[in-house]
Motif scaffolding. Structure first.
Motif, PDB file in Angstrom:
ATOM      1  N   ALA A 149       0.664  -1.204  -0.041  1.00  0.00           N
ATOM      2  CA  ALA A 149       0.028  -0.079   0.040  1.00  0.00           C
ATOM      3  C   ALA A 149       0.732   1.287  -0.083  1.00  0.00           C
ATOM      4  CB  ALA A 149      -0.845  -0.268   1.276  1.00  0.00           C
ATOM      5  N   ALA A 150       2.105   1.177   0.775  1.00  0.00           N
ATOM      6  CA  ALA A 150       2.890   2.135   0.890  1.00  0.00           C
ATOM      7  C   ALA A 150       3.517   2.567  -0.383  1.00  0.00           C
ATOM      8  CB  ALA A 150       4.005   2.075   1.896  1.00  0.00           C
ATOM      9  N   TYR A 151       3.765   1.623  -1.248  1.00  0.00           N
ATOM     10  CA  TYR A 151       4.565   1.586  -2.532  1.00  0.00           C
ATOM     11  C   TYR A 151       3.610   2.067  -3.659  1.00  0.00           C
ATOM     12  CZ  TYR A 151       8.997  -0.562  -1.718  1.00  0.00           C
ATOM     13  OH  TYR A 151      10.497  -0.817  -1.434  1.00  0.00           O
ATOM     14  N   LYS A 152       2.209   1.781  -3.438  1.00  0.00           N
ATOM     15  CA  LYS A 152       1.065   2.392  -4.193  1.00  0.00           C
ATOM     16  C   LYS A 152       1.022   3.913  -4.206  1.00  0.00           C
ATOM     17  CE  LYS A 152      -3.407   0.755  -5.700  1.00  0.00           C
ATOM     18  NZ  LYS A 152      -4.500  -0.093  -5.339  1.00  0.00           N
ATOM     19  N   THR A 153       1.126   4.320  -2.960  1.00  0.00           N
ATOM     20  CA  THR A 153       0.960   5.836  -2.892  1.00  0.00           C
ATOM     21  C   THR A 153       2.378   6.551  -3.153  1.00  0.00           C
ATOM     22  OG1 THR A 153       0.224   5.231  -0.978  1.00  0.00           O
ATOM     23  CG2 THR A 153       0.914   7.476  -1.166  1.00  0.00           C
ATOM     24  N   LEU A 154       3.388   5.768  -3.247  1.00  0.00           N
ATOM     25  CA  LEU A 154       4.635   6.213  -3.992  1.00  0.00           C
ATOM     26  C   LEU A 154       4.631   6.361  -5.352  1.00  0.00           C
ATOM     27  CD1 LEU A 154       7.615   4.670  -1.570  1.00  0.00           C
ATOM     28  CD2 LEU A 154       6.641   7.020  -1.579  1.00  0.00           C
ATOM     29  N   TRP A 155       4.014   5.117  -5.836  1.00  0.00           N
ATOM     30  CA  TRP A 155       3.853   5.322  -7.442  1.00  0.00           C
ATOM     31  C   TRP A 155       3.105   6.400  -7.806  1.00  0.00           C
ATOM     32  CZ3 TRP A 155       6.631   3.573 -10.838  1.00  0.00           C
ATOM     33  CH2 TRP A 155       7.736   2.229 -10.963  1.00  0.00           C
ATOM     34  N   GLU A 156       1.863   6.562  -7.108  1.00  0.00           N
ATOM     35  CA  GLU A 156       1.003   7.839  -7.278  1.00  0.00           C
ATOM     36  C   GLU A 156       1.801   9.078  -7.560  1.00  0.00           C
ATOM     37  OE1 GLU A 156      -2.367   7.091  -4.666  1.00  0.00           O
ATOM     38  OE2 GLU A 156      -2.856   5.272  -5.903  1.00  0.00           O
ATOM     39  N   ARG A 157       2.389   9.378  -6.182  1.00  0.00           N
ATOM     40  CA  ARG A 157       3.409  10.569  -6.266  1.00  0.00           C
ATOM     41  C   ARG A 157       4.202  10.644  -7.477  1.00  0.00           C
ATOM     42  NH1 ARG A 157       5.001  10.418  -0.014  1.00  0.00           N
ATOM     43  NH2 ARG A 157       2.944  10.482   0.926  1.00  0.00           N
TER      44      ARG A 157
END
Ligand SMILES: [Zn+2]
Length: 442
Positions: free
Chosen positions: A84-92
């Motif tokens: 989930a944290a990686y997903k946020t980073l990808w969005e950023r």
């Protein structure tokens, strides 16, 4: 969102009263969980910065069980949390790329330079498997050394809810075991769903608008002319003082200075949260429809310059904007309004502080030097600018209420159906006129 929500989710913060042995067990679990997160993060990074929880889980599960000694549920939660944290980073990263393409920024996204590191002492716990409520204000929590049972403290209202979950319409969810980095005290942050009383919103007797801005924390006005200013004078004073201490310490730059800076940041966050709590609590009331501005990106609305050429004054203004979270006050106001039996809604933010509530004339010229006073260039109507905004918001809220009564459908947020629909709304707003008889239309 056309229908009223039937539940409100929120978090109960419970202070755990642990014995020395229990503290050790909890600490050991949190350390193992943190190591597991960092291991999973390294694996995700090495495998194309993976953001799919299930795939990451298959890669690390066995090792998290054997090498880190995690119980099976935690060995599932850890990779999920990392993904989930990686997903946020990808969005950023994607939004950074988009901004770069448009020339809005030149900055390169650095979030993926190395595997993200998890530093907080936090463990995600599933309800019933890893944590459960016990009798007499106690909880049981799964640790690496087996289950522990301990008593807890918390806000009276939360204690009452947890004591009578069925009667109060409370559904328990996942929890987070968390250590406050400043006090080193352990807390259990329990996510709950609270059923809302459907009858409370059948009778709406008050319509009000809330304006959030930098000068005051909030200004509210109802359609009967009652208004309230939340100055946050004390909060502002402390924020200013913190900012000057901060810049002095940043210049110093020693390790000790950095530690003090971290503490300062935590204290400031707590202070802001407290102020937001107090303000939103007093805005919320039963049988009220509370209008808020739809500010998806309020930060972009105010002019900000980050270059080194930015004036001292501008930099000071930026600091004030960043240290205060409008979104936080809005979110708290919305959920407290729901809990107290009111209805929060959002209206378009366009021209709320530039439109004349008396004659409808809108324009920048109504706000000389962007100052404190609103002076209508057409009819001369003069009033505190923030109160004008709050009144305009309250009138828009009344419009939403009237539409709701007329059609039986509530649009709690401005519909995102394109520019045309918005233009129609704005032209309806332009016809609104402030009159104290407005409430009789209810
Ligand atoms: Zn006017």
């Amino acid at each position: 969102m056309d229908e009223l929500p039937t539940t409100q989710s929120l978090t109960c913060k419970l202070k755990l009263l642990l014995t020395e042995d229990q503290t050790k067990a909890v600490r050991r679990t949190a350390l193992a969980y943190r190591n597991a997160l960092n291991h999973a993060s390294a694996v995700a990074f090495a495998n194309g910065k993976m953001s799919q929880g299930m795939r990451l889980q298959t890669l690390v599960y066995q090792e998290l069980r054997e090498r880190f000694g995690l119980p099976s549920q935690m060995a599932c939660n850890a990779p999920r949390q990392v993904a989930a944290a990686y997903k946020t980073l990808w969005e950023r990263a994607k939004s950074n790329a988009a901004h770069k393409a448009k020339g809005w920024t030149k900055r390169r996204y650095k979030g993926f330079d190395q595997a993200p590191k998890f530093t907080a002492m936090t463990v995600t716990l599933n309800h019933r498997r890893d944590w459960a409520l016990g009798k007499e204000q106690s909880v049981s929590i799964g640790t690496l050394s087996g289950r522990i049972r301990c008593r807890y403290e918390g806000w009276n209202r939360h204690l009452d809810w947890l004591e009578h979950t069925a009667d109060r319409g409370i559904t328990l969810g996942a929890a987070k075991l968390w250590q406050d980095p400043a006090s080193k005290v352990w807390y259990l942050l329990v996510s709950i769903e609270k059923a809302l009383d459907p009858k409370a919103t059948e009778r709406i007797t008050t319509i009000k608008g809330v304006d959030l801005n930098r000068r005051n924390i909030a200004v509210e006005s109802n359609t009967r002319g009652r208004c309230r200013f939340y100055h946050g004078g004390h909060q502002k004073h402390l924020a200013e003082r913190a900012a000057s201490t901060r810049s002095a310490l940043q210049v110093k730059g020693t390790r000790g200075a950095k530690a003090v800076l971290r503490k300062l940041a935590l204290r400031e966050r707590r202070l802001n949260a407290d102020t937001a709590h107090c303000v939103s609590k007093s805005i919320a009331e039963p049988h009220a429809m509370v209008g808020l501005e739809w500010l998806k990106d309020i930060r972009n609305r105010t002019e900000r310059r980050h270059s080194k050429k930015a004036s001292v004054k501008r930099r000071k203004a930026n600091r004030k904007v960043s240290s205060w979270s409008f979104a936080d006050v809005q979110a708290k106001t919305a959920y407290k309004t729901r809990l107290s039996g009111g209805v929060p809604i959002w209206v378009d933010a366009d021209y709320t502080s530039q439109g004349c509530p008396i004659c409808g004339h809108a324009g920048r010229e109504n706000r000389l030097n962007n100052g404190l006073l609103f002076v209508c260039a057409r009819c001369g109507h003069t009033l505190h600018a923030d109160l004008v905004a709050a009144r305009n918001i309250s009138m828009r809220t009344l419009l939403v209420r009237q539409d709701w009564v007329r059609t039986g459908r509530l649009s709690a947020v401005p519909e995102a159906s394109g520019d045309e629909a918005k233009a129609v709304r704005l032209s309806r707003y332009a016809e609104l006129r402030w009159s104290l008889d407005a409430s009789s239309v209810l």
